[in-house]
Structure formats: structure tokens, C-alpha cells
Scaffold this active site. Structure first.
Site, PDB file in Angstrom:
ATOM      1  N   ARG A  58      -8.067   3.309 -53.186  1.00  0.00           N
ATOM      2  CA  ARG A  58      -8.892   4.441 -52.745  1.00  0.00           C
ATOM      3  C   ARG A  58      -8.071   5.613 -52.216  1.00  0.00           C
ATOM      4  O   ARG A  58      -8.337   6.767 -52.546  1.00  0.00           O
ATOM      5  CB  ARG A  58      -9.881   4.002 -51.656  1.00  0.00           C
ATOM      6  N   THR A  59      -7.117   5.331 -51.355  1.00  0.00           N
ATOM      7  CA  THR A  59      -6.426   6.440 -50.696  1.00  0.00           C
ATOM      8  C   THR A  59      -5.675   7.272 -51.727  1.00  0.00           C
ATOM      9  O   THR A  59      -5.803   8.497 -51.779  1.00  0.00           O
ATOM     10  CB  THR A  59      -5.494   5.908 -49.594  1.00  0.00           C
ATOM     11  N   LYS A  87      17.338   1.412 -56.028  1.00  0.00           N
ATOM     12  CA  LYS A  87      18.801   1.632 -56.101  1.00  0.00           C
ATOM     13  C   LYS A  87      19.396   1.790 -54.712  1.00  0.00           C
ATOM     14  O   LYS A  87      20.591   2.029 -54.562  1.00  0.00           O
ATOM     15  CB  LYS A  87      19.100   2.902 -56.904  1.00  0.00           C
ATOM     16  N   ARG A 108       2.128   6.729 -48.333  1.00  0.00           N
ATOM     17  CA  ARG A 108       1.857   5.452 -47.659  1.00  0.00           C
ATOM     18  C   ARG A 108       3.131   4.637 -47.735  1.00  0.00           C
ATOM     19  O   ARG A 108       3.770   4.554 -48.787  1.00  0.00           O
ATOM     20  CB  ARG A 108       0.729   4.710 -48.373  1.00  0.00           C
ATOM     21  N   HIS A 136      -3.816   5.686 -39.883  1.00  0.00           N
ATOM     22  CA  HIS A 136      -4.376   6.053 -41.190  1.00  0.00           C
ATOM     23  C   HIS A 136      -5.420   7.150 -40.922  1.00  0.00           C
ATOM     24  O   HIS A 136      -6.621   6.943 -41.064  1.00  0.00           O
ATOM     25  CB  HIS A 136      -5.000   4.808 -41.826  1.00  0.00           C
TER      26      HIS A 136
END
Ligand code: NCD
Length: 310
Positions: A58-59, A87, A108, A136
Site C-alpha cells: 500500500r505505502t 555491493k 521505507r 509511519h
């Protein structure tokens, strides 16, 4: 008048009530405008980077949808595996690089405080889409907005927050926005997953009333809004602890019908077991409408941050 131009969105506590109201009003405006056309052109030519080092449905997709619906475009990734992180590149160097390309960074990352670290480096505004078990804030805004759209107002609401209150970042940000309203807060969690003491201490010092219990049945009876959350498996260090606690609360259709048929049920999603699927067709089951609201709220934030709307 509020001014979010150029601002980072990092923490639920950063907003004033006036800002919250304005963001929700702008979200309403976009919701209305999208009723007659599929997209708008407020952010034509702007680019958002969606940097998702942790899983998201969703986000990420609602940030991307919000940007596209405003006429802008998106670059990014949905897992760290496809990036130079494998890397050995640091978060700082990844951010420094992406900052050369784009106008906004939505991200995120599993590390607590990662969005703030990025914001210190980036010239582009950073929108925190979840930093580990921390914050959040954009979810909190869309949750607040959903309470307002489902009930018509926020003041006077008894809000029951249930589940993994220790690790759930949506509730950590949530209380920071709810505290601006005349709401009664009830925290329902097993002993091991209670709201962190730093947060409850803060609420106390601000004079915000809340109740703590492990009894969902009783709390449900008095709820106007029930906010269910997932037990955050990925934050547990011992698998057996998760196994023991994972089904602590399961909301069933029978519970809603018998105890509180008018309750508005929210969930940030994804749900695992905590809401039985036959709850979905009850009129108060608002969690998919809530997901849709994420697009309007993120559109509002992006347009306000770009200074296209005051
Ligand atoms: C939440 C999250 O990632 O914190 N999901 C979301 O953004 N809608 C809730 C969760 O994962 O349980």
C-alpha cells in the site's frame, strides 16, 4: 495559513492541528477533483523516488499512484536486493545519489531513524514510509483522515488501538496525531506488546488520557473506532515468541454483531489473522476505503510540499 513547502515528513509529532486539518481538506479536494477526471496536473514534470528497502504494498503503490494522479512521475525500487546496497553501499551514499535525480524521496527502511538520517543529507524533501519499528507518519495521516471521513468528525471519538502496539509504527505515529483531538484512547495489547513506555510517558506529560488493557471484548463494547494491527513478525528476535503471540486477537463477525455493530473497523493492512474475512462485508469495515484514502492524503502532502497549494 500553513506552510509545508520543502518540508520533510518524518514523525507523527511534527504536525500542528491546523496542519492536520489543512492536509485533510486538501485530500478531500483531490478526492472530489478525481471524481470527474482520472488525473490532475499539479506536479507535471516532477519526479518522486520511491526507495523501499523493506516490503510494502500500500505505502509504495499509493505514493506512486498519488504522484501519477498529480501528473508527476516516479523512479525507485521495491527491494534492496536489486540495488547497490548488495555491493555494500551505505544508506547515506544511496540517498546522496538519488538526491541528484529527483524532487521528492519517499522511503521505507528497516533501521529506526533511517528517514531522519536521509533527510539530513537530502535537499529533496524526505517522506518517511516507515523506519523499522519507529514511525509511519503518512499512515497516521490517512488513518486520521479515515476516522474523519467515516464519522464526519474526530472530536468525541473513542478509539481502540489493538494488537502489536510495541512494534507497530502506525500506532506510534497515530497517537501523535490523535492527541490533537478530543478523543478517548484505549490501548489493547498483550503484556509483552504494550505501547512503549517512552510513548505512554510522553502522552502522560502532555496530559493526554489513555487506558491500557489486554481485554479486546470489553474495549470493543465502548469503541467508536477499532484500529486492529498485525503482530509484527519481522521485529521478533525469537520465533517462539511470535508463535505464542501471533493470534492474540482475532476479530470475528460475531464479535462485531454481538458487541458493537456500529463500530468502524480500521487496519493499516496487511492483515494476517487478526480480522476474519467475513467482517469485510459489514458496513463499518472501512480498511479498504482506508487504503484508498492513502492516495488522497499522499497527493495532498506532495502538492503541499511542492508549494503548489498552500
Ligand atoms: C504497516 C506498516 O508497514 O507499518 N503497513 C502499511 O504501511 N499499511 C502495517 C504493517 O505492516 O503491519
Amino acid at each position: 495559513m500553513i506552510n509545508l513547502q520543502g518540508k520533510d515528513i518524518l514523525h507523527g509529532a511534527q504536525f500542528s492541528r491546523e496542519e492536520l486539518e489543512r492536509i485533510m481538506d486538501v485530500a478531500d479536494m483531490f478526492r472530489n477533483q478525481l471524481e470527474t477526471r482520472p488525473s490532475l496536473d499539479y506536479l507535471h514534470g516532477y519526479i518522486l523516488a520511491a526507495l523501499f528497502f523493506e516490503p510494502s504494498t500500500r505505502t509504495r503503490l499509493s505514493f506512486e499512484t498519488a504522484m501519477h494522479r498529480l501528473g508527476g512521475s516516479v523512479v525507485g525500487f521495491s527491494s534492496a536486493e536489486s540495488t547497490s546496497v548488495t555491493k555494500g553501499e551505505t544508506l547515506e551514499d544511496t540517498i546522496r545519489t538519488v538526491d541528484q535525480y529527483v524532487d521528492f524521496i519517499a522511503m521505507r527502511h528497516p533501521a529506526l531513524g533511517s528517514a531522519s538520517r536521509a533527510a539530513e543529507i537530502a535537499k529533496a524533501p524526505v517522506l518517511n514510509g516507515g523506519d523499522g519499528a519507529g514511525q509511519h507518519p503518512t499512515q497516521a495521516l490517512l488513518d486520521l483522515y479515515t476516522v474523519r471521513s467515516e464519522r464526519g468528525q474526530i472530536d468525541g471519538t473513542t478509539l481502540v488501538l489493538c494488537g502489536d502496539l510495541k512494534n507497530g509504527r502506525t500506532v506510534h505515529s497515530g497517537v501523535e496525531v490523535y492527541k490533537h483531538y478530543q478523543v478517548r484512547l484505549v490501548f489493547v495489547a498483550p503484556e509483552q506488546l504494550r505501547m512503549p513506555a517512552v510513548i505512554t510517558a510522553r502522552l502522560k506529560s502532555l496530559g493526554i488520557q489513555f487506558e491500557e488493557t489486554d481485554d479486546l471484548t470489553n474495549a470493543l463494547k465502548k469503541a467508536d473506532v477499532l484500529y486492529m494491527t498485525r503482530i509484527q513478525k519481522e521485529r521478533f528476535t525469537k520465533a517462539e515468541d511470535y508463535e505464542r503471540l501471533k493470534d492474540s486477537y482475532i476479530l470475528t463477525r460475531q464479535m462485531v454483531e454481538n458487541l458493537n455493530p456500529k463500530v468502524v473497523t480500521l487496519h493499516p493492512l496487511p492483515r494476517v489473522n487478526e480480522i476474519a474475512t467475513d467482517v469485510d462485508t459489514l458496513p463499518g469495515a472501512a480498511y479498504f476505503r482506508q487504503a484508498r484514502n492513502g492516495v488522497y492524503i499522499r497527493m495532498a502532502l506532495l502538492a503541499l510540499i511542492a508549494g503548489k497549494i498552500q
